[in-house]
Design an enzyme around this catalytic site. Structure first.
Site, PDB file in Angstrom:
ATOM      1  N   ASP A 120      36.578 -18.807   9.097  1.00  0.00           N
ATOM      2  CA  ASP A 120      37.417 -19.844   9.467  1.00  0.00           C
ATOM      3  C   ASP A 120      37.965 -20.701   8.083  1.00  0.00           C
ATOM      4  O   ASP A 120      38.068 -21.668   8.157  1.00  0.00           O
ATOM      5  CB  ASP A 120      36.601 -21.011  10.369  1.00  0.00           C
ATOM      6  CG  ASP A 120      36.125 -20.277  11.633  1.00  0.00           C
ATOM      7  OD1 ASP A 120      36.823 -19.414  12.118  1.00  0.00           O
ATOM      8  OD2 ASP A 120      34.828 -20.588  11.781  1.00  0.00           O
ATOM      9  N   HIS A 144      42.139 -16.261  14.078  1.00  0.00           N
ATOM     10  CA  HIS A 144      42.894 -16.940  12.956  1.00  0.00           C
ATOM     11  C   HIS A 144      44.169 -17.669  13.684  1.00  0.00           C
ATOM     12  O   HIS A 144      44.521 -17.277  14.632  1.00  0.00           O
ATOM     13  CB  HIS A 144      43.778 -15.765  12.265  1.00  0.00           C
ATOM     14  CG  HIS A 144      43.006 -14.831  11.496  1.00  0.00           C
ATOM     15  ND1 HIS A 144      41.764 -15.153  10.802  1.00  0.00           N
ATOM     16  CD2 HIS A 144      43.188 -13.591  11.168  1.00  0.00           C
ATOM     17  CE1 HIS A 144      41.393 -14.229   9.997  1.00  0.00           C
ATOM     18  NE2 HIS A 144      42.140 -13.209  10.391  1.00  0.00           N
TER      19      HIS A 144
END
Ligand code: GDP
Length: 425
Positions: free
Chosen positions: A13, A41
């Site tokens: 992340d 994503h």
């Protein structure tokens, strides 16, 4: 021809998706080489906001060829759902711009069940799996008990191979977990509903990549998660079940002998972590809540609140080393703008001593963070595009991190949009 890998330095992340989306302009081919639908994503560009899980982040540029390599956990159901969503959002996916390796192993319907059943068995000892079947998938891949995507072209062989694996897997489902067995009819339906949809995209992507190399095209390798989740080098057992490191890119992409020129490591300006396991720099209470809110730190796949903390220099330095990063993209600097003082975890304290190396995973449980503070800048930096225009405190922060982790920071991201970037080259 040049090629590059974009990899995560921390727990995932970090903002890899936005960096791939930005940099794909320079690359002809984007390849995903490991992982599956267990992470997400987020990409925001002129075409909209997209949550990608399996699809490579190069799908937004018309000229880019996107490949899911052999190292990926190829989940036909999740992939087809994701393809349908982005196509509904106006993105074109054709066998010309999107290709699936015929050597990619398929994540089978029972892999998700087994993930769920095992987390239930573990109860309060659970790992915090995203329940996408990734761990059961990779264990079966290494036991050679999955199907290759290319087998979809051999229907008779496919069904008998699947029936053999099902017979073996039903033993585990029924006798270990007391769950319902699968039937051939269920598998036929899965093949017709999902595999048939992705089949037109399956081909020998190794040959496509070799041809691209021959023609001098540039290739980008896109990783999922980060160094600290790598199966071999991460925080065992709180890792994912694949290698998230650039070193795996050649194997998992279909170009086993390729040399990678640039390794862009993505680091967030503070730390976040999803799931269980040691997270030495973790913040709690109101301080954590505010950072989580400012950075919108909720999982792209699960919506779970992410654990947050200051940048962890010890873990980040280790992550840089594991990836062999040649340069760093520091993301989300804008999120820290609200802070009076910026906390930094500079070292760990272990058994009364300060250490600056990343210790053996078990020892992480006994580590405490050593926190130092830098001056905040307390102003909006999202419109800034030149490093010299950043408030001096923000410049100092970036320079400090760069020196401490031992790798040049060549990109500073100050917002989620494609152009919210400061390039320092
Ligand atoms: P990835 O898995 O590494 O691609 O990371 P995620 O997509 O899960 O998380 C990154 C999140 O941060 C996404 O929502 C991005 O849109 C957002 N993001 C990326 N860079 C920046 C930045 O510089 N500033 C802000 N505010 N958000 C960013």
């Amino acid at each position: 021809m040049s090629n590059c890998a974009i990899v995560g330095i921390n727990w995932g992340d970090e903002g890899k998706g936005r960096m791939v989306d930005l940099l794909t302009e320079k690359y002809d081919v984007v390849v995903r080489f490991q992982g599956g639908g267990n992470a997400g994503h987020t990409v925001i560009n002129e075409k909209g906001k997209f949550a990608l899980h399996l699809l490579p982040s190069g799908i937004f540029r018309n000229e880019t060829i996107n490949i899911l390599g052999n190292g990926v956990a190829m989940d036909p159901e999740n992939l087809w759902n994701e393809m349908s969503t982005v196509m509904e959002q106006g993105i074109e996916l054709t066998p010309d711009n999107f290709k699936i390796s015929d050597r990619a192993s398929l994540l089978l319907p029972w892999h998700r069940d087994l993930d769920e059943l095992e987390e239930m068995r573990l109860a309060d000892k659970k790992f915090g799996s995203t329940k996408q079947g990734i761990a059961p998938f990779y264990s079966d891949k290494y036991q050679k008990k999955t199907i290759l995507a290319g087998e979809l072209f051999y229907p008779e062989h496919l069904l008998s191979h699947l029936a053999d694996i099902m017979e073996w897997k039903n033993l585990t489902l029924t006798k270990v977990y007391g769950a319902k067995p699968y039937t051939i009819e269920m598998l036929k339906e899965w093949i017709d509903t999902y595999c048939a949809k992705i089949k037109p995209f399956v081909c020998d992507t190794g040959a496509v990549l070799k041809q691209a190399q021959k023609e001098g095209k540039s290739i980008m390798f896109e990783a999922q998660l980060g160094s600290l989740r790598d199966l071999d080098y991460g925080i065992h057992p709180y890792t994912t079940s694949s290698n998230t490191t650039a070193a795996y890119a050649p194997i998992g992409s279909g170009l086993p002998s390729v040399k990678i020129d640039d390794i862009v490591g993505v680091v967030k300006a503070y730390s976040t972590c999803v799931g269980e396991g040691p997270f030495v720099c973790e913040m709690f209470g109101e301080e954590a809540e505010q950072l989580r809110k400012e950075g919108f730190e909720y999982g792209a796949k699960t919506g779970r609140p992410r654990r947050v903390g200051p940048i962890d220099i010890v873990a980040t330095r280790y992550g840089v080393e594991v990836q062999g990063a040649t340069e760093i993209a520091l993301t989300k600097l804008d999120v820290l703008s609200y802070m009076d003082k910026i906390p930094v975890c500079t070292k760990y304290k272990l058994d009364g001593e300060e250490i600056d190396y990343f210790p053996f995973p078990v020892a992480l449980n006994d580590c405490e963070p050593v926190i130092e503070y830098m001056d905040g800048w307390k102003s909006d930096v999202t419109a800034i595009r030149k490093f010299e225009d950043l408030p001096v405190q923000a410049q100092e922060y970036v320079k400090y991190v760069e020196k401490a982790i031992g790798c040049p920071i060549t990109y500073v991201s100050v917002g989620p949009e494609r152009d919210s970037i400061i390039i320092r080259k």
